[in-house]
Design a protein around this motif. Structure first.
Motif, PDB file in Angstrom:
ATOM      1  N   GLY A  25     -27.935  39.209  66.146  1.00  0.00           N
ATOM      2  CA  GLY A  25     -27.680  38.162  67.140  1.00  0.00           C
ATOM      3  C   GLY A  25     -26.639  38.558  68.180  1.00  0.00           C
ATOM      4  N   LEU A  26     -26.500  39.870  68.392  1.00  0.00           N
ATOM      5  CA  LEU A  26     -25.552  40.323  69.415  1.00  0.00           C
ATOM      6  C   LEU A  26     -26.280  40.453  70.760  1.00  0.00           C
ATOM      7  N   VAL A  27     -25.516  40.457  71.836  1.00  0.00           N
ATOM      8  CA  VAL A  27     -26.110  40.596  73.165  1.00  0.00           C
ATOM      9  C   VAL A  27     -25.937  42.042  73.634  1.00  0.00           C
ATOM     10  N   GLN A  28     -27.038  42.655  74.091  1.00  0.00           N
ATOM     11  CA  GLN A  28     -26.963  44.039  74.578  1.00  0.00           C
ATOM     12  C   GLN A  28     -26.525  44.043  76.038  1.00  0.00           C
ATOM     13  N   LEU A  29     -25.452  44.753  76.334  1.00  0.00           N
ATOM     14  CA  LEU A  29     -25.026  44.886  77.736  1.00  0.00           C
ATOM     15  C   LEU A  29     -25.158  46.348  78.141  1.00  0.00           C
ATOM     16  N   SER A  30     -26.159  46.629  78.961  1.00  0.00           N
ATOM     17  CA  SER A  30     -26.395  47.995  79.420  1.00  0.00           C
ATOM     18  C   SER A  30     -26.058  48.077  80.902  1.00  0.00           C
ATOM     19  N   THR A  31     -25.034  48.872  81.232  1.00  0.00           N
ATOM     20  CA  THR A  31     -24.697  49.009  82.657  1.00  0.00           C
ATOM     21  C   THR A  31     -25.827  49.709  83.409  1.00  0.00           C
ATOM     22  N   THR A  77     -22.082  35.726  75.192  1.00  0.00           N
ATOM     23  CA  THR A  77     -21.445  36.916  74.608  1.00  0.00           C
ATOM     24  C   THR A  77     -20.441  36.544  73.502  1.00  0.00           C
ATOM     25  N   ALA A  78     -20.300  35.236  73.241  1.00  0.00           N
ATOM     26  CA  ALA A  78     -19.254  34.783  72.304  1.00  0.00           C
ATOM     27  C   ALA A  78     -19.441  35.380  70.908  1.00  0.00           C
ATOM     28  N   LYS A  79     -20.701  35.486  70.440  1.00  0.00           N
ATOM     29  CA  LYS A  79     -20.930  35.962  69.076  1.00  0.00           C
ATOM     30  C   LYS A  79     -20.715  37.476  68.945  1.00  0.00           C
ATOM     31  N   GLY A  80     -20.841  38.159  70.056  1.00  0.00           N
ATOM     32  CA  GLY A  80     -20.604  39.606  70.035  1.00  0.00           C
ATOM     33  C   GLY A  80     -21.518  40.340  70.984  1.00  0.00           C
ATOM     34  N   VAL A  81     -21.099  41.550  71.309  1.00  0.00           N
ATOM     35  CA  VAL A  81     -21.774  42.334  72.342  1.00  0.00           C
ATOM     36  C   VAL A  81     -21.984  43.753  71.842  1.00  0.00           C
ATOM     37  N   ILE A  82     -23.110  44.350  72.254  1.00  0.00           N
ATOM     38  CA  ILE A  82     -23.293  45.792  72.065  1.00  0.00           C
ATOM     39  C   ILE A  82     -23.217  46.422  73.441  1.00  0.00           C
ATOM     40  N   PHE A  83     -22.201  47.213  73.669  1.00  0.00           N
ATOM     41  CA  PHE A  83     -22.089  47.919  74.938  1.00  0.00           C
ATOM     42  C   PHE A  83     -22.934  49.193  74.847  1.00  0.00           C
ATOM     43  N   ASP A  97     -10.675  47.829  77.053  1.00  0.00           N
ATOM     44  CA  ASP A  97      -9.703  47.313  76.082  1.00  0.00           C
ATOM     45  C   ASP A  97      -8.813  46.241  76.712  1.00  0.00           C
ATOM     46  N   ALA A  98      -8.329  46.525  77.922  1.00  0.00           N
ATOM     47  CA  ALA A  98      -7.420  45.583  78.592  1.00  0.00           C
ATOM     48  C   ALA A  98      -8.156  44.282  78.917  1.00  0.00           C
ATOM     49  N   MET A  99      -9.393  44.410  79.384  1.00  0.00           N
ATOM     50  CA  MET A  99     -10.196  43.247  79.770  1.00  0.00           C
ATOM     51  C   MET A  99     -10.493  42.368  78.551  1.00  0.00           C
ATOM     52  N   LEU A 100     -10.873  43.002  77.439  1.00  0.00           N
ATOM     53  CA  LEU A 100     -11.181  42.229  76.229  1.00  0.00           C
ATOM     54  C   LEU A 100      -9.921  41.558  75.690  1.00  0.00           C
ATOM     55  N   ALA A 101      -8.802  42.281  75.716  1.00  0.00           N
ATOM     56  CA  ALA A 101      -7.544  41.708  75.204  1.00  0.00           C
ATOM     57  C   ALA A 101      -7.207  40.426  75.958  1.00  0.00           C
ATOM     58  N   LYS A 102      -7.427  40.436  77.279  1.00  0.00           N
ATOM     59  CA  LYS A 102      -7.139  39.245  78.095  1.00  0.00           C
ATOM     60  C   LYS A 102      -8.008  38.063  77.677  1.00  0.00           C
ATOM     61  N   LYS A 103      -9.215  38.361  77.177  1.00  0.00           N
ATOM     62  CA  LYS A 103     -10.148  37.297  76.775  1.00  0.00           C
ATOM     63  C   LYS A 103     -10.002  36.989  75.282  1.00  0.00           C
ATOM     64  N   GLY A 104      -8.983  37.597  74.630  1.00  0.00           N
ATOM     65  CA  GLY A 104      -8.783  37.366  73.195  1.00  0.00           C
ATOM     66  C   GLY A 104      -9.834  38.057  72.347  1.00  0.00           C
ATOM     67  N   LYS A 105     -10.426  39.152  72.853  1.00  0.00           N
ATOM     68  CA  LYS A 105     -11.458  39.878  72.098  1.00  0.00           C
ATOM     69  C   LYS A 105     -11.025  41.331  71.917  1.00  0.00           C
ATOM     70  N   LYS A 106     -11.842  42.095  71.118  1.00  0.00           N
ATOM     71  CA  LYS A 106     -11.551  43.523  70.946  1.00  0.00           C
ATOM     72  C   LYS A 106     -12.822  44.253  70.534  1.00  0.00           C
TER      73      LYS A 106
END
Ligand code: AMP
Length: 218
Positions: A25-31, A77-83, A97-106
């Protein structure tokens, strides 16, 4: 759980990401997919990106970081992401890392798919996709059951990526070795790196990923 799939072009990141999407149930994020959507839409960004992608080089860190920043704000993306295909430089990894930390994620785990260069060129130069449902095929390893007809949706239209030719693939591999591989020690130092044998058959690779993720909390 937020994961990164790392590996050279053709290592099977997209295939494994789709499987993890279905199963966890993760969301795939492909740049790469996001950039191809920009190219298809004919936007100014797409026109600029196409030249770089066709040359097998990397588009600027600022562009892809901006795309990921916006996308990881969306509620799905709340449940999780696959980059998948991001980060591709140490600067992108640090920004993530910095962006996720700001959103309370890692990031919870980084999976590296290891594959030989010779196998990659053969894998990439034969691959094609159903234009309607996106199912992936290969001239040698995964032909449709009936030639010219998609097994899944019956469509008769298929596409090949413009950058999947032998010359561009070589440039993409150079970009991977020079700009992306230095990310591996970055994540190793954080204790997040799990390497799997991307030369194995697809289900075996998936099994190795599952085993690596069993011990990961997230
Ligand atoms: P992919 O579909 O991941 O193989 O990406 C296709 C192409 O899009 C790459 O060869 C790059 O030109 C560009 N691209 C995709 N993701 C990134 C990224 N994270 N950083 C820079 N360029 C990227």
């Amino acid at each position: 759980m937020n994961l990164i799939l790392l590996g050279p072009p053709g290592a099977g990141k997209g295939t494994q990401a789709k499987k993890l999407t279905d199963e966890r149930g993760l969301v795939q994020l492909s740049t790469g997919d996001m950039l191809r959507a920009e190219v298809a839409s004919g936007s100014a960004l797409g026109v600029e990106a196409k030249k770089i992608m066709d040359a097998g080089q990397l588009v600027s860190d600022a562009i892809v970081i901006g795309m990921i920043d916006g996308r990881t704000d969306k509620p799905d993306t709340a449940k999780g992401v696959i980059f998948d295909g991001f980060p591709r430089t140490v600067a992108q990894a640090e920004a993530l890392d910095a962006m996720l930390a700001k959103k309370g994620k890692k990031i919870d785990a980084v999976i590296e798919l290891k594959v030989d260069d010779a196998a990659l060129i053969e894998r990439i130069s034969g691959r094609f996709t159903c234009a309607k449902c996106g199912t992936g095929y290969h001239d040698k390893f995964a032909r449709p059951k009936k030639d010219g007809i998609c097994d899944k949706c019956g469509s008769t239209e298929f596409t090949r990526r413009a950058d999947d030719n032998a010359e561009t693939v070589k440039a993409r591999l150079v970009a991977y070795r020079q700009q992306t591989a230095p990310i591996l020690p970055y994540y190793q130092a954080k204790g997040l790196l799990h390497s799997v044998d991307g030369m194995a058959a697809m289900p075996e690779v998936a099994g190795q990923i599952d085993r690596a993720l069993d011990g990961v909390k997230g």
